[in-house]
Design a protein around this motif. Sequence first.
Motif, mmCIF file in Angstrom:
data_model
loop_
_atom_site.group_PDB
_atom_site.id
_atom_site.type_symbol
_atom_site.label_atom_id
_atom_site.label_comp_id
_atom_site.label_asym_id
_atom_site.label_seq_id
_atom_site.Cartn_x
_atom_site.Cartn_y
_atom_site.Cartn_z
ATOM 1 N N SER A 1 0.820 -1.258 0.070
ATOM 2 C CA SER A 1 0.179 -0.013 -0.094
ATOM 3 C C SER A 1 0.852 1.248 -0.004
ATOM 4 O O SER A 1 1.889 1.172 0.797
ATOM 5 C CB SER A 1 -1.018 0.004 1.294
ATOM 6 O OG SER A 1 -0.185 -0.104 2.459
ATOM 7 N N HIS B 1 -0.985 -0.952 -4.498
ATOM 8 C CA HIS B 1 -2.148 -0.239 -4.226
ATOM 9 C C HIS B 1 -2.235 1.219 -3.597
ATOM 10 O O HIS B 1 -1.691 1.315 -2.677
ATOM 11 C CB HIS B 1 -3.162 -1.017 -3.497
ATOM 12 C CG HIS B 1 -4.672 -0.778 -3.398
ATOM 13 N ND1 HIS B 1 -5.846 -1.494 -3.290
ATOM 14 C CD2 HIS B 1 -5.221 0.589 -3.828
ATOM 15 C CE1 HIS B 1 -6.660 -0.876 -3.354
ATOM 16 N NE2 HIS B 1 -6.386 0.304 -3.604
ATOM 17 N N TYR C 1 -3.283 4.613 -2.510
ATOM 18 C CA TYR C 1 -4.397 5.490 -1.610
ATOM 19 C C TYR C 1 -4.131 6.997 -1.704
ATOM 20 O O TYR C 1 -3.518 7.368 -0.620
ATOM 21 C CB TYR C 1 -4.725 4.936 -0.429
ATOM 22 C CG TYR C 1 -4.732 3.607 -0.240
ATOM 23 C CD1 TYR C 1 -6.109 3.034 -0.036
ATOM 24 C CD2 TYR C 1 -3.821 2.519 -0.331
ATOM 25 C CE1 TYR C 1 -6.723 1.424 -0.060
ATOM 26 C CE2 TYR C 1 -4.297 1.072 -0.131
ATOM 27 C CZ TYR C 1 -5.487 0.569 0.024
ATOM 28 O OH TYR C 1 -5.766 -0.782 -0.028
ATOM 29 N N ALA D 1 0.297 2.570 6.263
ATOM 30 C CA ALA D 1 0.480 2.268 4.765
ATOM 31 C C ALA D 1 1.604 1.875 4.747
ATOM 32 O O ALA D 1 2.857 2.323 5.612
ATOM 33 C CB ALA D 1 0.532 3.520 4.051
#
Length: 327
Positions: free
Chosen positions: A26, A59, A61, A82
């Motif tokens: 992330s 991924h 964010y 994260a």
Amino acid sequence: MFKFTHAACVVAGLTMASTAMAEEISVGHFVPPQHVVTSSLVEPFAKAAESNGSSLKVHVYPGGELGAGPLEQYVRAVQGVADVTWGLPGYTSSQFSKTMLSELPGVKKPGRAGYDMLWDAYDAGKISGEFPRTVPLALYMAEPNVFIMKDHEIRKPEDLAGLKIRVSGAAAGRVIEALGATPVQLPANELYNALQMGLIDGLVTGSSAIADFKLDEVANSYTLGASLGQISFFFVMNEDRYNALGAAEKAAIDSIAGRKLSKSAEDGWNAKAKATIEAIKVTGDNTVIELSAEEAAPFDALTAPLADKIAAELEAGDTLAIMRGDD
């Protein structure tokens, strides 16, 4: 009732196995997806991390999806909110006191890359202690700072008297104080409203921010050419998370981490800055002041002594020398 054929079962099984094997990384940051951070930093990182036999899937964010506060970006990586975060050392200047020397006027010499300043100091062990429990993936500098103003034209230091000028951190704050104005520290996502509502008279930051945060909608005067320093950035990964990766996954990240990824980011910021300045010059509703060397000299005389003064306060003259590239 629908029935899987043997072939379909095999395909489905392989797909499920592939999905199960994929390991998500992330990446969290606080700016919108269209910000230059996406094209110059996050996308190159993701491409490398997902290649060369790695099972990683990145991924992203954006826009504070994993926490809206820009000031908490570093601690989010430490706490594992994260795996990777992007942010500004200036937002928590006290943690990055030696790193912040890079942001002062005159430290970055002509022709020297900002990322080399930071990585040279990091590799020499001078600022590495300011990045605990993380693995820095990129350390780099933005383009030179400029004045971005609303209803004030800055042509000489005296024009700043009594004005409230937003800064990103302690280094720029000292610069603004030296020039006779009052520094106001605000994160980038508050700039538009603060300038629009008159909470600040202007700000000092890189010109790429004009486009990234739509500041041209509320600002109308820009002054270029004074020695105001530049902003530093980090892109860091939780150390435990990195250490837990498999060999192929580490190798994929290592293939781009460090100066390579830092150069990509810095080049992206510089290109965005150049395009932004060209754009605001042709709109017809802006005042763009480009100071000559003679006009910039009074600004530079006030800001030039700061780097040595602050380095002495920190007992970090050796760090400053490395950043400057002194032999």
